[in-house]
Design an enzyme around this catalytic site. Structure first.
Site, short mmCIF file in Angstrom:
data_model
loop_
_atom_site.label_atom_id
_atom_site.label_comp_id
_atom_site.label_asym_id
_atom_site.label_seq_id
_atom_site.Cartn_x
_atom_site.Cartn_y
_atom_site.Cartn_z
N HIS A 1 -77.06 14.40 -29.81
CA HIS A 1 -77.43 14.94 -28.50
C HIS A 1 -78.94 14.80 -28.31
O HIS A 1 -79.71 15.10 -29.23
CB HIS A 1 -77.01 16.41 -28.42
CG HIS A 1 -77.31 17.03 -27.10
ND1 HIS A 1 -76.51 16.81 -26.00
CD2 HIS A 1 -78.32 17.82 -26.69
CE1 HIS A 1 -77.04 17.45 -24.96
NE2 HIS A 1 -78.13 18.07 -25.36
N GLN B 1 -84.47 8.02 -28.21
CA GLN B 1 -83.42 7.13 -28.71
C GLN B 1 -83.85 6.43 -29.99
O GLN B 1 -83.04 6.20 -30.88
CB GLN B 1 -83.00 6.13 -27.64
CG GLN B 1 -82.09 6.81 -26.60
CD GLN B 1 -81.17 5.85 -25.87
OE1 GLN B 1 -81.54 4.71 -25.65
NE2 GLN B 1 -80.01 6.32 -25.47
N ASN C 1 -71.56 14.56 -33.32
CA ASN C 1 -72.11 14.08 -32.07
C ASN C 1 -73.63 14.03 -32.19
O ASN C 1 -74.22 14.78 -32.96
CB ASN C 1 -71.73 15.04 -30.93
CG ASN C 1 -72.25 14.59 -29.59
OD1 ASN C 1 -72.17 13.40 -29.25
ND2 ASN C 1 -72.79 15.51 -28.81
N GLU D 1 -83.06 8.78 -32.58
CA GLU D 1 -81.60 8.88 -32.76
C GLU D 1 -81.09 7.74 -33.65
O GLU D 1 -80.29 7.97 -34.55
CB GLU D 1 -80.88 8.76 -31.40
CG GLU D 1 -81.07 9.94 -30.49
CD GLU D 1 -80.25 9.81 -29.20
OE1 GLU D 1 -79.56 8.79 -29.00
OE2 GLU D 1 -80.32 10.73 -28.38
N LEU E 1 -69.09 22.92 -25.79
CA LEU E 1 -69.95 21.75 -25.59
C LEU E 1 -71.33 21.93 -26.25
O LEU E 1 -72.02 22.92 -26.00
CB LEU E 1 -70.14 21.52 -24.08
CG LEU E 1 -70.95 20.30 -23.70
CD1 LEU E 1 -70.20 19.01 -24.02
CD2 LEU E 1 -71.33 20.35 -22.23
C1 GRF Z 1 -77.69 9.07 -26.49
O1 GRF Z 1 -78.92 9.39 -25.94
C2 GRF Z 1 -77.05 10.28 -27.09
O2 GRF Z 1 -77.95 11.24 -27.48
C3 GRF Z 1 -76.21 10.83 -25.96
O3 GRF Z 1 -75.78 9.71 -25.24
C4 GRF Z 1 -76.71 8.66 -25.40
C5 GRF Z 1 -75.90 7.45 -25.81
O4 GRF Z 1 -76.65 6.28 -25.76
N1 GRF Z 1 -75.13 11.64 -26.48
P1 GRF Z 1 -76.05 4.94 -26.35
O5 GRF Z 1 -74.74 4.66 -25.61
O6 GRF Z 1 -75.86 5.08 -27.81
O7 GRF Z 1 -77.08 3.90 -25.98
#
Ligand code: GRF
Length: 171
Positions: free
Chosen positions: A92, A154, A90, A157, A127
């Site tokens: 986060h 993001q 996952n 990410e 969680l």
């Molecule tokens: C991301 O910010 C992730 O960290 C969290 O949910 C969000 C999902 O965004 N778990 P997306 O749907 O990938 O735009």
């Protein structure tokens, strides 16, 4: 091969697609998730499932090395987690163990934190607490608000998820 589980926008999914990660199937619990359209445009099979037994049945049709949660807003049962131990990951939007759960950007600002970021972790029964695989940090500036922080996190990410998935698939 990986499966990607989503519930919403799917910007992380898009980043994986754009980076050429091979995806066997995209599953959403929400029929209106925009990420489903992103997957369909990329020619990836999609399914919308809200029942966990059906989800397990569908995933078992594929030889999956990893199940990638990308904004999947459901908590997986201990049974599901045990079927795919150390194969569910996952992402986060916080530097875990800080701020499990929701509203992570607001909580980081409210706490006056200097740094914030994202974490990729193995999914366990609890969680947002599984073993951490990778993190990426940024510095919170005085002019950051929740929306700006969300965008900045993001961006981290999107780069970190595909890099980490590639590493895990190679190992
Ligand atoms: C991301 O910010 C992730 O960290 C969290 O949910 C969000 C999902 O965004 N778990 P997306 O749907 O990938 O735009």
């Amino acid at each position: 091969m990986i499966a990607v589980l989503i519930s919403g926008q799917g910007t992380n999914l898009k980043a994986l697609i754009d980076d050429g990660i091979e995806i066997a199937v995209v599953v959403s619990n929400n029929a209106n998730a925009y990420g489903l359209q992103r997957a369909q445009s990329a020619g990836i099979p999609t399914v919308c499932i809200s029942n966990e037994d059906e989800l397990i049945g569908t995933l078992q049709n594929y030889e999956l090395d990893l199940i990638v949660l990308a904004g999947y807003m459901r908590i997986l049962s201990p049974h599901f987690v045990s079927l795919y131990e150390r194969r569910i990951i996952n992402i986060h939007p916080s530097l875990l163990p800080k701020y499990p759960g929701l509203n992570t950007h607001q909580r980081a600002i409210d706490a006056g934190d200097d740094e914030h970021g994202c974490t990729i972790h193995f999914v366990t029964e609890e969680l947002d607490t599984g073993p951490i695989i990778a993190q990426e940090k940024l510095l919170i500036t005085n002019w950051d608000n929740v929306d700006m922080l969300k965008h900045r996190v993001q961006a981290l990410e999107h780069a970190l998820y595909s890099k980490t998935i590639r590493t895990l698939l190679r190992s």
